[in-house]
Design an enzyme around this catalytic site. Structure first.
Site, PDB file in Angstrom:
ATOM      1  N   CYS A   1       0.777  -1.236   0.000  1.00 49.53           N
ATOM      2  CA  CYS A   1       0.000   0.000   0.000  1.00 49.53           C
ATOM      3  C   CYS A   1       0.811   1.289   0.000  1.00 49.53           C
ATOM      4  CB  CYS A   1      -0.995  -0.008   1.149  1.00 49.53           C
ATOM      5  SG  CYS A   1      -0.279  -0.352   2.763  1.00 49.53           S
TER       6      CYS A   1
ATOM      7  N   HIS B   1      -3.449  -2.636  -5.095  1.00 51.38           N
ATOM      8  CA  HIS B   1      -2.419  -3.606  -5.497  1.00 51.38           C
ATOM      9  C   HIS B   1      -3.081  -4.977  -5.466  1.00 51.38           C
ATOM     10  CE1 HIS B   1      -2.049  -4.631  -1.244  1.00 51.38           C
ATOM     11  NE2 HIS B   1      -1.782  -3.369  -0.981  1.00 51.38           N
TER      12      HIS B   1
END
Length: 661
Positions: free
Chosen positions: A110, A272
């Site tokens: 992140c 992601h």
């Protein structure tokens, strides 16, 4: 005379506008001195209003821009062809917009991924590739919302930021759980983010959880063992995606009810790959590929890329590094030169790119250095620290049941390739055919028929490293020391401080996976540049006992190196492959560098990682010293300071396990 002259002008003014409804007696009264003064004020105000309206009419109509983001999920959605997924709202958006089949988050975790988004730059050139590594930016570099705000946009973020770079100046009009586009001024265009955390890694392992998706029907990737725990985690992941989809639906409904859907360009994307082990944190396609769905209303189709069509899919390669220049381009703002991505729509749309680039640096408390690049079909990975296992022990990752059962089965010898790969050391290079091998388990790096594409991607990666001046080849402690409180980016751009070509040459030699080159590595230990010495020591460590024996005297000298990072690696090499006296010297060196308050958190983490690699037996004599190490440093971010504590805890656990045996 002047009064009568201006009165005549006033009369001509009315005649010009042909205002017949105005009484002639009122015209005459205007010639009265006092009335004339008021009339002049009226004319001036009317003129200002006319100018203002004219300016507003001439100003280009700018779209609102809405970003809806979700955490830790790949393209496991119905609109991407996943029949197990239940995502009606995102699927509905996709029917109105376009799906990007090849979108990469650039980073597989992140904070670095979000750093890429907010800057439009590769974190690897900023010193921001490492997890929780807050760094300064040069004053000349602004974050993309600041450009939007200057252009009159109302910018909100609801609510996660999680950047690895310090903010300078006001970035958002509002950034918290209450931030919303509805709080803008009337008629003001907005840029708004709504970030949904329900699909985060922590949410796929929390128990108790009653499954909605049938775990018997979930697809298990080839690298995971097929166990009840793994099936439960994957099914719960899909449950969370469905919950996330409902939140996306709420955002879309709210926009529609305000009558703004046709005034707003909408992005939905994930931050992601999935939170499952070997997706999140690894720069494979499974860790980097994210869903991206974009809706451009008919009113703003002129801003769409040439391949945009509703209900369509595009294989255009786009990455997070492209998002900042793209949003500026949509707002009619030319992306600044420091941004390293390419706008893929809007006024400043560029031609499609040939490659996407990804990376992996320090993940929480564990160091690593990986670079990846893909084209339309193939993915190339360069492991610069192949002596480290994929599945290094990460405290946070090991809280997932899949990770625990997977490692337990590996230790018990119950797994076969490719399920064993994650717990082994890495090859120097990896190459995967993404069309034929969706799970990326068949490494083609040694395939004779694939050497041309391997060479192509390897050259593309090298070119990118040099072009952006990738700072990852400096040890983390080293570039912070050289920056001396300023922006590490400036260190990377200084060719005297950071001779990247020479450093990269040594890093390539060190990580080649070949036993040759020991003499060059020994020579590298006497370089004037600390980074070259660091990679020379790393190369000897990777080559094992014969190389360490050959370089024994040079490595002993390196224990006194003025770079603490070099000392750490030299100590690890001697402690792992040297004599008993070498082990004692190595342990003493590493424990002396493990106090984060004295040596800094980055040196302390590197030293504690070295002690961990030596094993419990070799470090047993300094167990009491380990127990006394400071676990916190109040000057650091609370998450960053916790990493030293995790490493200390791990060392103590290993000592306890060894004592039981």
């Amino acid at each position: 005379p002047m009064r009568h002259s201006l009165g005549a002008r006033a009369a001509r003014f009315f005649t010009t506008f042909d205002l017949k409804e105005i009484d002639m007696r009122f015209r005459s009264a205007l010639l009265n001195q006092f009335t004339w003064i008021w009339f002049c004020l009226f004319i001036v105000c009317s003129g200002v209003t006319s100018i203002s309206l004219s300016a507003a009419e001439s100003e280009p109509d700018r779209p609102n821009i809405l970003w809806i983001t979700s955490e830790d999920n790949g393209p496991h959605l119905g609109c991407y062809g996943d029949e197990y997924a239940d995502t009606p709202h995102i699927d509905g958006l996709a029917k109105q917009g376009m799906i990007y089949l090849n979108c990469w988050s650039t980073a597989p975790v992140c904070a670095p991924a979000r750093t890429t988004l907010i800057t439009g730059m590769y974190p690897t050139c900023l010193g921001a590739e490492h997890m929780r590594s807050m760094v300064k930016l040069p004053e000349s570099i602004k974050l993309y919302p600041q450009y939007l705000k200057q252009a009159g946009y109302y910018c909100t973020n609801n609510s996660k930021e999680d950047y690895n770079v310090e903010k300078s100046g006001e970035v958002w009009d509002q950034s918290n759980g209450k931030a919303h586009w509805k709080n803008r001024k009337q008629g003001q265009p907005f840029f708004a983010i709504f970030n949904h955390t329900i699909s985060h890694e922590s949410k796929i392992r929390n128990r108790p959880h009653t499954l909605i998706h049938d775990p018997a029907k979930v697809r298990i990737p080839a690298y995971h063992p097929d166990t009840p725990e793994v099936r439960h985690d994957w099914a719960q992941y899909y449950d969370r995606i469905t919950e996330m989809d409902a939140k996306v639906g709420k955002n879309l409904k709210e926009l529609a009810e305000a009558g703004l859907t046709e005034e707003t360009i909408i992005f939905y994307y994930g931050d992601h790959g999935s939170g499952m082990p070997r997706s999140k944190r690894w720069p494979y396609n499974s860790g980097l590929q994210v869903p991206l769905v974009v809706y451009i209303p008919p009113k703003y189709r002129k801003l769409a890329p040439t391949d945009y069509q509703p209900q369509a899919k595009t294989d255009r390669l786009v990455g997070f590094v492209d998002f900042a220049p793209t949003v500026l381009s949509l707002a009619g703002i030319k992306p600044p030169q420091h941004m390293q991505g390419d706008a893929f729509m809007g006024q400043y749309d560029t031609k499609p790119q040939e490659y996407l680039f990804g990376f992996r640096g320090r993940m929480d408390e564990r160091y690593d250095l990986v670079r990846s690049v893909r084209n339309q079909r193939y993915l190339y990975i360069k492991n610069y620290m192949p002596h480290k296992k994929y599945g290094q022990y990460l405290n946070y990752m090991f809280q997932t049941p899949t990770t625990q059962v997977w490692k337990k089965m590996y230790d018990a010898g119950e797994l076969k390739p490719p399920q064993t790969y994650f717990w082994d050391t890495k090859p120097a290079e990896e190459l995967y055919d993404l069309q034929a091998d969706r799970d990326e388990v068949n490494n083609l790096a040694d395939s004779a028929e694939h050497q041309a594409v391997l060479k192509e991607l390897k050259q593309a990666q090298h070119k990118k490293i040099l072009a952006i001046r990738d700072l990852g080849f400096l040890p983390e402690a080293e570039f912070h020391s050289l920056a001396d409180g300023e922006a590490p980016y400036l260190v990377g751009q200084n060719k005297e401080l950071y001779p990247l070509r020479q450093i990269l040459k040594m890093a390539d030699l060190a990580s080649s996976g070949k036993p040759s080159g020991v003499d060059q590595l020994i020579k590298g230990l006497s370089s004037q540049n600390a980074a070259i010495r660091y990679w020379a020591a790393m190369g000897l460590l990777m080559r094992g006992e014969p190389a360490v024996a050959q370089a024994h005297e040079s490595l002993l000298n390196a224990l006194e190196d003025n770079s603490k990072s070099v000392r750490c690696i030299a100590a690890e090499a001697l402690g792992k492959y040297g004599t008993q006296q070498d082990v004692d010297n190595a342990v003493d060196t590493l424990i002396s560098l493990s106090d984060q308050k004295q040596e800094g958190v980055y040196v302390a983490m590197l030293a504690l990682n070295g002690l961990d690699k030596l094993g419990s037996e070799k470090v047993a004599r300094v167990q009491d010293q380990i127990a006394k190490l400071p676990l916190k440093n109040a000057q650091l971010d609370r998450r960053l300071q916790s990493y030293v504590g995790r490493l200390v805890e791990r060392l103590q656990e290993q000592q306890a396990q060894a004592a039981e045996k």
